[in-house]
Design a protein around this motif. Structure first.
Motif, short mmCIF file in Angstrom:
data_model
loop_
_atom_site.label_atom_id
_atom_site.label_comp_id
_atom_site.label_asym_id
_atom_site.label_seq_id
_atom_site.Cartn_x
_atom_site.Cartn_y
_atom_site.Cartn_z
N THR A 167 12.74 10.53 -2.80
CA THR A 167 12.55 10.84 -1.53
C THR A 167 13.48 11.82 -0.97
OG1 THR A 167 12.00 8.46 -1.18
CG2 THR A 167 11.79 9.95 0.94
N MET A 181 8.00 14.88 4.49
CA MET A 181 6.85 14.64 3.64
C MET A 181 5.58 14.81 4.37
SD MET A 181 8.30 11.94 0.76
CE MET A 181 9.69 13.01 -0.47
N ASP A 215 1.19 7.45 -3.06
CA ASP A 215 0.93 7.66 -1.63
C ASP A 215 -0.03 8.81 -1.48
OD1 ASP A 215 1.68 5.77 0.40
OD2 ASP A 215 3.72 6.93 0.58
N GLY A 233 9.99 11.34 -8.33
CA GLY A 233 10.07 12.32 -7.28
C GLY A 233 10.88 11.42 -6.24
N ASP A 269 7.85 4.40 -9.06
CA ASP A 269 7.50 4.80 -7.64
C ASP A 269 7.27 5.89 -7.63
OD1 ASP A 269 7.38 5.38 -4.95
OD2 ASP A 269 9.38 4.18 -4.42
N ASN A 321 4.79 -0.78 -3.07
CA ASN A 321 6.10 -1.40 -3.86
C ASN A 321 6.03 -2.84 -3.73
OD1 ASN A 321 6.73 1.43 -4.78
ND2 ASN A 321 8.18 1.71 -3.25
N ALA A 377 5.36 7.56 -5.20
CA ALA A 377 4.53 7.39 -3.98
C ALA A 377 4.54 8.90 -3.57
CB ALA A 377 5.49 6.86 -3.02
N TRP A 378 5.60 9.86 -3.86
CA TRP A 378 5.50 11.17 -3.40
C TRP A 378 5.26 12.08 -4.68
CZ3 TRP A 378 9.02 15.28 -4.65
CH2 TRP A 378 8.77 16.56 -3.95
N GLY A 435 0.50 2.12 2.50
CA GLY A 435 1.64 3.31 2.03
C GLY A 435 2.29 2.77 1.03
N GLY A 436 3.26 3.52 0.64
CA GLY A 436 4.23 3.29 -0.35
C GLY A 436 5.15 2.09 -0.31
N THR A 437 5.41 1.65 0.95
CA THR A 437 6.28 0.62 1.04
C THR A 437 5.36 -0.73 0.64
OG1 THR A 437 7.15 1.58 2.75
CG2 THR A 437 7.28 -1.00 2.96
N HIS A 464 -1.18 9.79 1.54
CA HIS A 464 -0.69 10.65 2.60
C HIS A 464 0.70 11.40 2.51
CE1 HIS A 464 1.44 6.57 3.83
NE2 HIS A 464 2.14 7.34 3.35
N LYS A 465 0.82 11.70 1.15
CA LYS A 465 2.03 12.72 1.19
C LYS A 465 1.38 13.90 0.31
CE LYS A 465 5.69 9.67 1.32
NZ LYS A 465 6.62 8.41 0.79
N HIS A 473 13.81 4.14 -3.01
CA HIS A 473 13.47 4.13 -1.51
C HIS A 473 13.90 2.86 -0.95
CE1 HIS A 473 10.39 4.15 1.81
NE2 HIS A 473 10.66 5.50 1.90
#
Ligand SMILES: *Cc1c(COP(=O)(O)O)cnc(C)c1O
Length: 527
Positions: A276, A97, A330, A274, A301, A173, A303-304, A168-170, A332-333, A220
């Motif tokens: 991962t 990603m 996210d 979406g 989630d 979440n 994120a992506w 970030g996504g972590t 950054h994706k 994730h």
């Protein structure tokens, strides 16, 4: 190489300005800004260097005693680090990603580092704080589409917030589940809430024996980390199998009812927009209804996949996301912002207050300091990168990016389907698909591929992926997936078509290389 001396003179120089035009670092900077793609392709190794060999360059566990000249050190970084890093800008790097960025981020990064703002409190960020809150507001509106009055009330309010920016996504979440946990175990008479009194008292006062989160097996791994950190335990994350790749709302309901019958409580349902591994989207709308039936928090989630909302054509794939209590994104994706930009958004602007924290010297009562509801403390102004991207590309620019990625994924799926040697394993829902090498004669309609054949295919696909990576011309990743047809999970290639510069020729070249690598394996001819 001359030796620098530890002197105040050296220190002043280091803190003030470059050593002049001939500074190596300045040269590198010029090359980098002139043409990022050339800079990278000129410096990224094409042959695989074993990690153990690189580790030898980073094996001294001792702080250097003597200082070094900036130029000398810049050369050192170029030799040992830059030349052995990964060219994520390559149009044939389609395995993860992480992809190429718009060039302007390079200059913005310089501004960001130069200003060195700290978003934890207004005293060290000033205008960056309202900017970050505006960015959260823009993304909130993209997801939840409230009216103008709502945003004017909450955008800069000291007592409510639309979300939290993070690395970030972590963390997003974790932040979402932290809020869900604190809201699931509110104060009662004699109990000041989980945040104050902890899980042990919470269980007694709320009379429950477990606090569960339900998600899919495709969730994730950050969800499990969050369960661990929140003291709930990874085993309380119920990851339901999903042979059809997405969660079955009926199954979620049944599992939830079972947890209630056993004396537990469902804290949250997590839907993924979406995944991962395969890019699938859970049925968000129905999951939202199940969450309200079980009276629990609904987290999405995204994120992506969240950036899909920018697309008029494809945004409806995420319908139901507006019913979520919280959403992870996210930047950054698929929003093409440098690494370190994620966010969690809350539908209810008061939700974040469940984790609000105050301290005397900063984060005072009534302050607008962003640190009072975030997991992180000191934090840079990454929101500026997203702010700039949202303005420079605009919603329509993002829409084009999303639409072309998706079209390319469908094109690639078609190329795979037309090729004798490949099997498409999961269709692209977004710009992610999985496939594997599998000779045509094994794929005839009437028969199922045997377990033995699948094991050979796993081995073959694993070897080809590795050899392709080592050859260094292109990169696809690999994972193992369970599906409806087979008992055992199978090994597949995983492709994320994020780089707008990837062409159909690139995709054809990747398949050609894989087919050629396969033909060279004795296993292939034995199948
Ligand atoms: C990437 C991803 C995450 C984790 O995000 P990081 O930015 O890597 O921390 C969480 N969920 C999904 C669905 C993801 O794709």
């Amino acid at each position: 190489m001359s030796q620098a001396k530890a002197s105040l003179e050296h220190l002043y120089k280091v803190f003030t300005k470059p050593e002049g035009e001939d500074s190596r670092l300045a040269q590198i900077e010029t090359q980098l800004s002139a043409n990022l793609a050339d800079f990278l392709s000129g410096h990224i190794v094409s042959e695989e260097i074993p990690l153990e060999k690189i580790e030898q360059d980073f094996s001294r566990a001792q702080v250097p005693e003597q200082p070094q000249f900036v130029s000398d050190h810049a050369q050192h970084l170029l030799d040992k680090l830059v030349s052995k890093s990964v060219n994520t800008y390559s149009p044939r790097f389609i395995g993860h990603m992480t992809s190429a960025l718009p060039y302007f981020h390079l200059s913005l990064a310089k501004l960001l580092v130069g200003l060195n703002q700290n978003l934890v409190k207004i005293e060290t960020s000033k205008a960056f704080t309202p900017l970050e809150r505006q960015v959260l507001g823009m993304m909130h509106r993209q997801v939840f589409a409230n009216d103008e009055a709502f945003y004017q009330q909450h955008l800069h309010s000291a007592t409510s917030s639309l979300g939290t920016f993070c690395s970030g996504g972590t963390l997003a979440n974790l932040n979402a589940l932290w809020v869900a946990r604190n809201r699931a175990l509110p104060p009662l008479s004699g109990f000041r809430g989980i945040s104050e009194d902890g899980l042990f008292s919470a269980m007694r006062y709320h009379d429950i024996n477990q606090l569960a989160v339900i998600s899919s097996a495709r969730g994730h791994y950050s969800l499990a980390k969050a369960m661990d950190l929140l003291g709930l335990g990874k085993s309380q994350l119920h990851k339901l199998d999903c042979p059809k790749q997405t969660l079955d709302p009926q199954e979620v309901l049944h599992r939830g009812q079972k947890i209630l019958e056993e004396g537990g409580r469902v804290m949250a349902i997590v839907g993924i927009a979406g995944t991962t591994e395969t890019g699938h989207i859970d049925p968000l709308d129905e999951l939202a209804d199940v969450a309200s039936q079980l009276n629990c928090h609904f987290h999405v989630d995204a994120a992506w996949g969240g950036a899909t909302l920018f697309s008029t054509r494809h945004g409806s794939l995420l319908s139901g996301i507006e019913k979520a209590d919280s959403v992870t994104l996210d930047a950054h994706k698929q929003m093409y912002v440098p690494m370190g930009a994620g966010m969690v958004l809350f539908k209810d602007p008061l939700a974040g207050n469940a984790v609000r924290h105050h301290a005397q010297y900063i984060l005072r009562q009534g302050s607008k300091d962003l640190g009072s509801t975030s997991v992180e403390g000191s934090r840079n102004g990454m929101a500026m990168m997203l702010y700039a991207s949202l303005h420079i590309l605009g919603r329509q620019g993002y829409e084009l990016l999303i639409d072309q990625s998706l079209a390319k994924a469908h094109k690639f799926a078609q190329l795979i389907n037309e090729h004798e040697d490949f099997e498409l394993v999961t269709e692209p829902v977004l710009c992610l698909l999985t496939y594997r090498l599998c000779p045509g004669h094994l794929r005839e309609k009437s028969k199922k591929i045997s377990d033995t054949h699948n094991q050979h295919l796993d081995e073959l696909n694993r070897m080809v992926q590795k050899q392709q990576r080592e050859a260094g011309h292109s990169f696809v990743s690999r994972t193992r997936l369970s599906n409806e047809t087979y008992q055992q999970p199978i090994t597949v290639f995983r492709v994320v078509l994020a780089n707008p510069l990837t062409t159909e020729q690139d995709l054809q070249a990747i398949l050609k290389e894989q087919a050629e690598l396969a033909a060279r394996q004795p296993l292939w001819t034995q199948l």
